[in-house]
Design a protein around this motif. Structure first.
Motif, PDB file in Angstrom:
ATOM      1  N   VAL A 195      48.823  77.314  60.543  1.00 42.17           N
ATOM      2  CA  VAL A 195      48.551  78.188  59.396  1.00 42.17           C
ATOM      3  C   VAL A 195      49.037  77.547  58.102  1.00 42.17           C
ATOM      4  O   VAL A 195      48.641  77.963  57.009  1.00 42.17           O
ATOM      5  N   GLY A 196      49.902  76.527  58.222  1.00 41.92           N
ATOM      6  CA  GLY A 196      50.358  75.816  57.029  1.00 41.92           C
ATOM      7  C   GLY A 196      49.240  75.110  56.294  1.00 41.92           C
ATOM      8  O   GLY A 196      49.379  74.760  55.122  1.00 41.92           O
ATOM      9  N   ILE A 197      48.117  74.919  56.989  1.00 46.53           N
ATOM     10  CA  ILE A 197      46.986  74.231  56.373  1.00 46.53           C
ATOM     11  C   ILE A 197      46.230  75.142  55.400  1.00 46.53           C
ATOM     12  O   ILE A 197      45.480  74.662  54.545  1.00 46.53           O
ATOM     13  N   LEU A 198      46.443  76.456  55.531  1.00 47.15           N
ATOM     14  CA  LEU A 198      45.671  77.406  54.720  1.00 47.15           C
ATOM     15  C   LEU A 198      45.981  77.311  53.228  1.00 47.15           C
ATOM     16  O   LEU A 198      45.059  77.219  52.419  1.00 47.15           O
ATOM     17  N   PRO A 199      47.254  77.332  52.806  1.00 45.95           N
ATOM     18  CA  PRO A 199      47.514  77.214  51.370  1.00 45.95           C
ATOM     19  C   PRO A 199      47.479  75.785  50.852  1.00 45.95           C
ATOM     20  O   PRO A 199      47.332  75.561  49.650  1.00 45.95           O
ATOM     21  N   TYR A 200      47.607  74.807  51.753  1.00 47.25           N
ATOM     22  CA  TYR A 200      47.758  73.418  51.304  1.00 47.25           C
ATOM     23  C   TYR A 200      46.552  72.868  50.548  1.00 47.25           C
ATOM     24  O   TYR A 200      46.727  72.160  49.547  1.00 47.25           O
ATOM     25  N   PRO A 201      45.303  73.134  50.983  1.00 49.49           N
ATOM     26  CA  PRO A 201      44.163  72.612  50.205  1.00 49.49           C
ATOM     27  C   PRO A 201      44.121  73.108  48.769  1.00 49.49           C
ATOM     28  O   PRO A 201      43.520  72.463  47.909  1.00 49.49           O
ATOM     29  N   VAL A 202      44.773  74.259  48.523  1.00 46.81           N
ATOM     30  CA  VAL A 202      44.824  74.782  47.150  1.00 46.81           C
ATOM     31  C   VAL A 202      45.508  73.774  46.241  1.00 46.81           C
ATOM     32  O   VAL A 202      45.142  73.622  45.068  1.00 46.81           O
ATOM     33  N   THR A 203      46.504  73.060  46.782  1.00 51.13           N
ATOM     34  CA  THR A 203      47.230  72.103  45.960  1.00 51.13           C
ATOM     35  C   THR A 203      46.323  70.972  45.481  1.00 51.13           C
ATOM     36  O   THR A 203      46.456  70.488  44.360  1.00 51.13           O
ATOM     37  N   PHE A 204      45.380  70.545  46.344  1.00 46.22           N
ATOM     38  CA  PHE A 204      44.476  69.465  45.949  1.00 46.22           C
ATOM     39  C   PHE A 204      43.441  69.946  44.940  1.00 46.22           C
ATOM     40  O   PHE A 204      43.048  69.205  44.043  1.00 46.22           O
ATOM     41  N   LEU A 205      43.009  71.191  45.082  1.00 46.33           N
ATOM     42  CA  LEU A 205      42.091  71.765  44.098  1.00 46.33           C
ATOM     43  C   LEU A 205      42.763  71.836  42.730  1.00 46.33           C
ATOM     44  O   LEU A 205      42.155  71.481  41.709  1.00 46.33           O
ATOM     45  N   ILE A 206      44.020  72.260  42.713  1.00 40.04           N
ATOM     46  CA  ILE A 206      44.736  72.404  41.445  1.00 40.04           C
ATOM     47  C   ILE A 206      45.014  71.041  40.811  1.00 40.04           C
ATOM     48  O   ILE A 206      44.852  70.871  39.595  1.00 40.04           O
ATOM     49  N   THR A 207      45.427  70.047  41.614  1.00 39.46           N
ATOM     50  CA  THR A 207      45.684  68.729  41.021  1.00 39.46           C
ATOM     51  C   THR A 207      44.395  68.101  40.503  1.00 39.46           C
ATOM     52  O   THR A 207      44.417  67.402  39.479  1.00 39.46           O
ATOM     53  N   ASP A 208      43.275  68.353  41.168  1.00 31.03           N
ATOM     54  CA  ASP A 208      41.996  67.846  40.665  1.00 31.03           C
ATOM     55  C   ASP A 208      41.637  68.517  39.341  1.00 31.03           C
ATOM     56  O   ASP A 208      41.140  67.865  38.417  1.00 31.03           O
ATOM     57  N   LEU A 209      41.882  69.818  39.256  1.00 34.88           N
ATOM     58  CA  LEU A 209      41.589  70.547  38.017  1.00 34.88           C
ATOM     59  C   LEU A 209      42.501  70.074  36.884  1.00 34.88           C
ATOM     60  O   LEU A 209      42.036  69.844  35.756  1.00 34.88           O
ATOM     61  N   ILE A 210      43.780  69.898  37.187  1.00 39.17           N
ATOM     62  CA  ILE A 210      44.712  69.411  36.167  1.00 39.17           C
ATOM     63  C   ILE A 210      44.354  67.985  35.759  1.00 39.17           C
ATOM     64  O   ILE A 210      44.399  67.631  34.575  1.00 39.17           O
ATOM     65  N   SER A 211      43.985  67.156  36.745  1.00 35.82           N
ATOM     66  CA  SER A 211      43.580  65.783  36.434  1.00 35.82           C
ATOM     67  C   SER A 211      42.378  65.767  35.503  1.00 35.82           C
ATOM     68  O   SER A 211      42.315  64.968  34.561  1.00 35.82           O
ATOM     69  N   GLU A 212      41.419  66.639  35.764  1.00 32.32           N
ATOM     70  CA  GLU A 212      40.188  66.676  34.984  1.00 32.32           C
ATOM     71  C   GLU A 212      40.420  67.164  33.565  1.00 32.32           C
ATOM     72  O   GLU A 212      39.861  66.626  32.603  1.00 32.32           O
TER      73      GLU A 212
ATOM     74  N   TYR B  72      52.937  64.290  51.657  1.00 28.86           N
ATOM     75  CA  TYR B  72      52.541  64.840  50.364  1.00 28.86           C
ATOM     76  C   TYR B  72      52.615  63.793  49.253  1.00 28.86           C
ATOM     77  O   TYR B  72      51.723  63.683  48.413  1.00 28.86           O
ATOM     78  N   LEU B  73      53.710  62.988  49.286  1.00 26.94           N
ATOM     79  CA  LEU B  73      53.843  61.912  48.313  1.00 26.94           C
ATOM     80  C   LEU B  73      52.667  60.941  48.386  1.00 26.94           C
ATOM     81  O   LEU B  73      52.016  60.644  47.386  1.00 26.94           O
ATOM     82  N   PHE B  74      52.386  60.480  49.592  1.00 26.58           N
ATOM     83  CA  PHE B  74      51.261  59.570  49.791  1.00 26.58           C
ATOM     84  C   PHE B  74      49.959  60.220  49.356  1.00 26.58           C
ATOM     85  O   PHE B  74      49.190  59.673  48.560  1.00 26.58           O
ATOM     86  N   ALA B  75      49.696  61.403  49.911  1.00 24.95           N
ATOM     87  CA  ALA B  75      48.390  62.042  49.749  1.00 24.95           C
ATOM     88  C   ALA B  75      48.100  62.444  48.311  1.00 24.95           C
ATOM     89  O   ALA B  75      47.013  62.191  47.789  1.00 24.95           O
ATOM     90  N   GLN B  76      49.067  63.074  47.654  1.00 30.81           N
ATOM     91  CA  GLN B  76      48.809  63.574  46.300  1.00 30.81           C
ATOM     92  C   GLN B  76      48.639  62.440  45.298  1.00 30.81           C
ATOM     93  O   GLN B  76      47.744  62.477  44.460  1.00 30.81           O
ATOM     94  N   PHE B  77      49.482  61.430  45.380  1.00 26.99           N
ATOM     95  CA  PHE B  77      49.341  60.313  44.457  1.00 26.99           C
ATOM     96  C   PHE B  77      48.062  59.522  44.733  1.00 26.99           C
ATOM     97  O   PHE B  77      47.405  59.031  43.810  1.00 26.99           O
ATOM     98  N   ILE B  78      47.708  59.400  46.018  1.00 26.62           N
ATOM     99  CA  ILE B  78      46.435  58.759  46.360  1.00 26.62           C
ATOM    100  C   ILE B  78      45.271  59.572  45.809  1.00 26.62           C
ATOM    101  O   ILE B  78      44.317  59.023  45.247  1.00 26.62           O
ATOM    102  N   ASP B  79      45.361  60.891  45.964  1.00 23.77           N
ATOM    103  CA  ASP B  79      44.307  61.780  45.456  1.00 23.77           C
ATOM    104  C   ASP B  79      44.109  61.596  43.952  1.00 23.77           C
ATOM    105  O   ASP B  79      42.978  61.464  43.467  1.00 23.77           O
ATOM    106  N   ILE B  80      45.210  61.572  43.219  1.00 24.43           N
ATOM    107  CA  ILE B  80      45.136  61.434  41.759  1.00 24.43           C
ATOM    108  C   ILE B  80      44.589  60.066  41.364  1.00 24.43           C
ATOM    109  O   ILE B  80      43.762  59.944  40.458  1.00 24.43           O
ATOM    110  N   GLN B  81      45.049  59.017  42.062  1.00 25.69           N
ATOM    111  CA  GLN B  81      44.578  57.663  41.748  1.00 25.69           C
ATOM    112  C   GLN B  81      43.078  57.527  42.002  1.00 25.69           C
ATOM    113  O   GLN B  81      42.339  56.989  41.173  1.00 25.69           O
ATOM    114  N   ILE B  82      42.631  57.996  43.166  1.00 24.32           N
ATOM    115  CA  ILE B  82      41.206  57.885  43.498  1.00 24.32           C
ATOM    116  C   ILE B  82      40.367  58.748  42.562  1.00 24.32           C
ATOM    117  O   ILE B  82      39.282  58.337  42.128  1.00 24.32           O
TER     118      ILE B  82
END
Length: 234
Positions: free
Chosen positions: A54-71, A133-143
């Motif tokens: 169930v920990g996966i349920l809120p986690y994708p929200v973090t990637f949506l938000i970082t993409d929105l903030i990045s944009e 999270y460190l790996f994934a989020q920074f990779i997400d922002i870089q890509i």
């Protein structure tokens, strides 16, 4: 922009950061419960699609938000939110450790054994999650910004999905590997949970793309932003 617009942009940024941090911390606390969703009768490496935490349920929200903030706010602001999320995770870990150390009263609804069973593995979970999270989020922002530069601010769906898919695979793989290494999850479930978790996150990324478009549209309309233009905060 006027001062009023900058203050409004600052308030929205803080709200997005709060949603990000809440989603991250909650996902670390509830990970031990697993649920099932069987849209199709398919098993992968002995695990049915989908049997996931169930920990996966809120986690994708973090990637949506970082993409929105990045944009909208740029790479620097997105990285700031990531670092703040790490601090919040460490702080929540210290609170859990302190709460687990003090003895429960005889009349406490939750005794020491139950509390330890639910939250005892949170230290490992948070550490595992933070590393992934460190790996994934920074990779997400870089890509994300790589594709943004390459497409000159066009094709939002491309950078949103490509950055999220790759970073979510890194996140899923790292978390499962660490949890299996600490015997929280049996190794025989590793492959199945990896495939199930990643496919679920791919579906979520596809599902959240319209919401990213909506968010970007509302920001650009409210603050009169041009293509590839970013907000500058105070």
């Amino acid at each position: 922009m006027t001062l009023k617009d900058k203050l409004a942009a600052q308030r929205i940024y803080l709200l997005l950061a709060a949603l990000f941090i809440t989603s991250l911390v909650v996902s670390n606390l509830i990970f031990q419960k697993f649920f099932y969703w069987y849209p199709v009768n398919v098993s992968v490496f002995g695990t049915k699609l989908f049997e996931i935490s169930v920990g996966i349920l809120p986690y994708p929200v973090t990637f949506l938000i970082t993409d929105l903030i990045s944009e909208i706010y740029g790479k620097k602001r997105a990285n700031q939110v990531v670092v703040t999320g790490i601090f919040a995770s460490v702080f929540s870990l210290l609170i859990i450790f302190a709460a687990n150390s003090v003895p429960a009263t005889s009349w406490s609804y939750v005794d020491d054994a139950l509390f330890s069973k639910v939250f005892g593995n949170s230290a490992i979970a948070v550490c595992a999650s933070m590393m992934a999270y460190l790996f994934a989020q920074f990779i997400d922002i870089q890509i994300y910004h790589f594709w943004k530069r390459l497409t000159k601010g066009r094709h939002l769906w491309l950078r949103n999905n490509f950055s999220t898919w790759f970073s979510q695979f890194v996140d899923t793989f790292t978390v499962l590997m660490l949890l299996c290494s600490f015997d929280i999850i049996p190794w025989e479930n590793f492959k199945g949970l990896l495939v199930a978790g990643f496919l679920f996150k791919v579906l979520v990324a596809l599902f959240d793309t319209p919401f990213l478009y909506l968010g970007v549209y509302l920001f650009k309309r409210r603050f009169k932003l041009k293509t590839n233009e970013e907000l500058q905060l105070l």
